[in-house]
Design a protein around this motif. Structure first.
Motif, PDB file in Angstrom:
ATOM      1  N   GLY A   1     -20.827  12.992   6.850  1.00 20.52           N
ATOM      2  CA  GLY A   1     -21.164  13.945   7.893  1.00 20.52           C
ATOM      3  C   GLY A   1     -22.669  14.111   7.918  1.00 20.52           C
ATOM      4  N   PRO A   2     -23.177  14.880   8.842  1.00 18.28           N
ATOM      5  CA  PRO A   2     -24.627  15.077   8.940  1.00 18.28           C
ATOM      6  C   PRO A   2     -25.154  15.985   7.835  1.00 18.28           C
ATOM      7  CG  PRO A   2     -23.497  16.450  10.540  1.00 18.28           C
ATOM      8  CD  PRO A   2     -22.440  15.591   9.892  1.00 18.28           C
ATOM      9  N   GLY A   3     -26.384  15.734   7.426  1.00 17.36           N
ATOM     10  CA  GLY A   3     -27.061  16.631   6.497  1.00 17.36           C
ATOM     11  C   GLY A   3     -26.457  16.704   5.112  1.00 17.36           C
ATOM     12  N   LEU A   4     -25.963  15.580   4.576  1.00 16.96           N
ATOM     13  CA  LEU A   4     -25.351  15.605   3.248  1.00 16.96           C
ATOM     14  C   LEU A   4     -26.389  15.867   2.163  1.00 16.96           C
ATOM     15  CD1 LEU A   4     -22.880  12.574   3.359  1.00 16.96           C
ATOM     16  CD2 LEU A   4     -22.383  14.998   3.777  1.00 16.96           C
ATOM     17  N   ARG A   5     -26.030  16.742   1.239  1.00 17.58           N
ATOM     18  CA  ARG A   5     -26.861  16.939   0.050  1.00 17.58           C
ATOM     19  C   ARG A   5     -26.701  15.768  -0.905  1.00 17.58           C
ATOM     20  NH1 ARG A   5     -25.336  21.567  -3.312  1.00 17.58           N
ATOM     21  NH2 ARG A   5     -23.242  21.310  -2.454  1.00 17.58           N
ATOM     22  N   VAL A   6     -25.451  15.339  -1.096  1.00 14.39           N
ATOM     23  CA  VAL A   6     -25.153  14.232  -2.005  1.00 14.39           C
ATOM     24  C   VAL A   6     -24.092  13.342  -1.374  1.00 14.39           C
ATOM     25  CG1 VAL A   6     -24.394  13.523  -4.312  1.00 14.39           C
ATOM     26  CG2 VAL A   6     -25.577  15.720  -4.019  1.00 14.39           C
ATOM     27  N   LEU A   7     -24.358  12.044  -1.387  1.00 15.70           N
ATOM     28  CA  LEU A   7     -23.344  11.057  -1.047  1.00 15.70           C
ATOM     29  C   LEU A   7     -22.908  10.409  -2.356  1.00 15.70           C
ATOM     30  CD1 LEU A   7     -21.731   9.381   1.026  1.00 15.70           C
ATOM     31  CD2 LEU A   7     -23.671   7.772   1.055  1.00 15.70           C
ATOM     32  N   PHE A   8     -21.658  10.653  -2.759  1.00 12.58           N
ATOM     33  CA  PHE A   8     -21.109  10.043  -3.963  1.00 12.58           C
ATOM     34  C   PHE A   8     -20.547   8.672  -3.611  1.00 12.58           C
ATOM     35  CE2 PHE A   8     -20.798  14.592  -4.832  1.00 12.58           C
ATOM     36  CZ  PHE A   8     -21.282  14.681  -6.136  1.00 12.58           C
ATOM     37  N   SER A   9     -20.885   7.668  -4.407  1.00 15.15           N
ATOM     38  CA  SER A   9     -20.358   6.327  -4.176  1.00 15.15           C
ATOM     39  C   SER A   9     -19.555   5.882  -5.381  1.00 15.15           C
ATOM     40  CB  SER A   9     -21.487   5.327  -3.907  1.00 15.15           C
ATOM     41  OG  SER A   9     -20.934   4.028  -3.750  1.00 15.15           O
TER      42      SER A   9
END
Length: 200
Positions: free
Chosen positions: A39-47
């Motif tokens: 989504g927009p404005g993510l604090r953290v993208l977990f992969s």
């Protein structure tokens, strides 16, 4: 504030309302992909490294029983209660997203080839460039080392970026990772949470 957990639980369904996959369902899930949770404005993208057969069968990230992602996310302070994988849709509202280095589902991450991980690293870089999260957290130091040609990488914040975005490497939360028990995983997640949301 996160809404409360689902309470409706018909017979034959697992907690949270998802039907438990059969052995045949799991076999049929090999090679499937599941959508990124972004989504927009993510604090953290977990992969994650790649989806498990259980995740591919249910459509929910980190859904395999025994995976510690959701307890570690809660224990690390990212959520105010333990979320079920079927509640993953709540994460973008908290500024959190989920993707994978490699999209195809396998029974074990060690079924992935080096070429797949390197190609996945390129695709993850493109995604990060496109959605511009504030931080990217890769769950699995061995996969990170391979995908991004960083053979000496260690857990924690990295000196390098992905598409200009700061990188943090967390332990793989899979139940197969015996090197880290849940308390240690939660500590690593908490270190990241403190870094991305320092006390005011």
């Amino acid at each position: 504030m996160i809404p409360g957990p689902p309470t409706h639980n018909p017979a034959g369904q697992a907690a949270g309302g998802i039907i438990k996959p059969t052995a045949a369902d799991l076999l049929a899930a090999a090679g499937r992909t599941i959508p990124d949770l972004i989504g927009p404005g993510l604090r953290v993208l977990f992969s994650g490294i790649n989806p498990s057969l259980y995740s591919a069968a249910t459509g929910h990230h980190f859904a395999r029983p025994g995976n510690r992602f959701w307890p570690a996310l809660h224990g690390g302070g990212f959520t105010d209660r333990l979320l079920h994988p079927s509640e993953q849709h709540l994460l973008p509202g908290l500024g959190l997203g989920i993707t994978n280095v490699v999209a195809r589902a396998t029974a074990r991450a060690d079924e992935l080839s080096t070429d797949e991980l390197v190609a996945g690293g390129d695709l993850l870089t493109d995604l990060v460039r496109r959605i511009a999260p504030r931080h990217i957290a890769v769950l699995g130091v061995t996969a990170y080392r391979t995908a991004f040609a960083r053979p000496k990488a260690r857990l924690g914040p990295q000196p390098d970026t992905i598409a200009g975005v700061p990188v943090w490497v967390l332990p793989n939360p899979s139940g197969l990772n015996a090197h880290f028990q849940l308390p240690q995983l939660a500590e690593e997640f908490a270190r990241l949470r403190t870094a991305v949301s320092p006390p005011s």
